[in-house]
Design a protein around this motif. Sequence first.
Motif, PDB file in Angstrom:
ATOM      1  N   GLY A 182      40.791  40.883  40.666  1.00  0.00           N
ATOM      2  CA  GLY A 182      39.474  40.375  39.379  1.00  0.00           C
ATOM      3  C   GLY A 182      38.711  39.931  40.000  1.00  0.00           C
ATOM      4  N   ASP A 195      36.568  35.323  39.235  1.00  0.00           N
ATOM      5  CA  ASP A 195      36.249  34.717  38.299  1.00  0.00           C
ATOM      6  C   ASP A 195      35.067  34.939  37.456  1.00  0.00           C
ATOM      7  OD1 ASP A 195      36.421  32.066  36.940  1.00  0.00           O
ATOM      8  OD2 ASP A 195      37.664  31.865  38.675  1.00  0.00           O
ATOM      9  N   LEU A 196      34.611  35.101  36.165  1.00  0.00           N
ATOM     10  CA  LEU A 196      33.526  35.187  35.409  1.00  0.00           C
ATOM     11  C   LEU A 196      33.431  33.297  34.980  1.00  0.00           C
ATOM     12  CD1 LEU A 196      34.241  37.615  33.311  1.00  0.00           C
ATOM     13  CD2 LEU A 196      32.927  37.835  35.546  1.00  0.00           C
ATOM     14  N   GLN A 250      29.053  32.911  38.203  1.00  0.00           N
ATOM     15  CA  GLN A 250      27.360  33.519  36.616  1.00  0.00           C
ATOM     16  C   GLN A 250      26.582  32.794  37.057  1.00  0.00           C
ATOM     17  OE1 GLN A 250      27.942  30.105  33.351  1.00  0.00           O
ATOM     18  NE2 GLN A 250      30.270  29.532  33.645  1.00  0.00           N
ATOM     19  N   ALA A 283      28.852  40.055  38.148  1.00  0.00           N
ATOM     20  CA  ALA A 283      29.194  38.599  37.849  1.00  0.00           C
ATOM     21  C   ALA A 283      27.593  37.641  36.861  1.00  0.00           C
ATOM     22  CB  ALA A 283      29.885  37.604  38.356  1.00  0.00           C
ATOM     23  N   ARG A 296      26.232  41.344  34.614  1.00  0.00           N
ATOM     24  CA  ARG A 296      27.152  40.233  34.011  1.00  0.00           C
ATOM     25  C   ARG A 296      28.808  41.587  32.493  1.00  0.00           C
ATOM     26  NH1 ARG A 296      29.374  35.228  35.006  1.00  0.00           N
ATOM     27  NH2 ARG A 296      30.419  33.789  33.063  1.00  0.00           N
ATOM     28  N   ARG A 327      32.603  42.018  33.007  1.00  0.00           N
ATOM     29  CA  ARG A 327      33.744  41.886  32.245  1.00  0.00           C
ATOM     30  C   ARG A 327      34.851  42.470  32.316  1.00  0.00           C
ATOM     31  NH1 ARG A 327      31.485  37.259  29.493  1.00  0.00           N
ATOM     32  NH2 ARG A 327      29.512  37.380  29.134  1.00  0.00           N
ATOM     33  N   SER A 378      37.573  41.277  34.885  1.00  0.00           N
ATOM     34  CA  SER A 378      38.045  39.802  34.827  1.00  0.00           C
ATOM     35  C   SER A 378      38.884  39.297  35.807  1.00  0.00           C
ATOM     36  CB  SER A 378      36.998  39.500  33.681  1.00  0.00           C
ATOM     37  OG  SER A 378      39.125  39.581  32.686  1.00  0.00           O
ATOM     38  N   ASN A 380      41.574  37.745  34.359  1.00  0.00           N
ATOM     39  CA  ASN A 380      42.486  37.095  33.347  1.00  0.00           C
ATOM     40  C   ASN A 380      42.527  38.566  33.175  1.00  0.00           C
ATOM     41  OD1 ASN A 380      42.610  34.775  33.641  1.00  0.00           O
ATOM     42  ND2 ASN A 380      40.309  34.653  32.200  1.00  0.00           N
TER      43      ASN A 380
END
Length: 305
Positions: A134, A136-137, A141, A233, A282, A286, A289, A291
């Motif tokens: 994954g 980290d968004l 950024q 991202a 971006r 997602r 991501s 998470n």
Amino acid sequence: MDVLTLTTNADAPFMNEQMRVMERRGVSFSTLSVSGDGRAGHSRSPADYLRFLPTVIRESANGYDLVHAHYGLTAPMALSQLRKPVVLSLWGSDIYGPIEPLSRACVPLCDEVVVMSEEMRRYLGRDCVVIPDGVDLEKFQPGPKASARDAVGWDDDGYHVLFPYTPAREVKNYPRARRIVNAVNGLIDEPVRLHTVYDVDHDAIPDYMNAADALLLTSHSEGSPNSVKEALACNLPVVSVDVGDVRTRLEGVEPSHVGTDDDDLVEGLRRVLERDERSNGRERARDVSINRTADRMLGVYERLV
């Protein structure tokens, strides 16, 4: 839940970020790394792995719920302890490179096998879990190009193409990247510069992503390259060979390009640079991501424990 992690690279950002997120969900990790220098241009000896074996056997007796082996070379050590279930995460070069026979021999003996992409699963030809690493968004950024270039020390003229690997890693195929950029330099008026970025703090990578006009990937093989997801991202356009899950990740992303040969890559990079726009990547990022992917890995752990 207590997990013993085995790795050949204790500094791998994607592995450490995944563990950091899972720790917030109640998982405790202890990490053992093979001794010696495994960086590009170096190689560990068989003695390094033999010395690692008794360390793993001793440590595994200390009340862990499972052993998670990252990369195929750590699988034999994980399996040697015989006490706890084993999760094996394959990273890509461990099935597309010279150690493929070892990885394939260990796969049937592990309780769960995790691969980075559907392409890897099909190549293995076995039932396994697909969980890409994954991104980290919050860290990666979109940001202003001018301030990012100030941060990394790049001039504000011309085009800047990011190659986020050391040229010493043969699998990343730096000579092809250099060849592509040289060709594009002869087709457009503004100068095009290729930047190899490696051995920098991972927290600085978003600045390089936001400073660049495109990311160029020319690898011989990949699983699910994190640099592509990090670029998405940051809305950085990507020009890449058709490798790993890149085509899937770039589906619907504009401007970006997946090329099949040098001429195609040159034309794709030329078009991307001349458009001089950020991508819509971006939204696609997602899907991967940190998470979401950590939740899926936690589901693997819970099934075993």
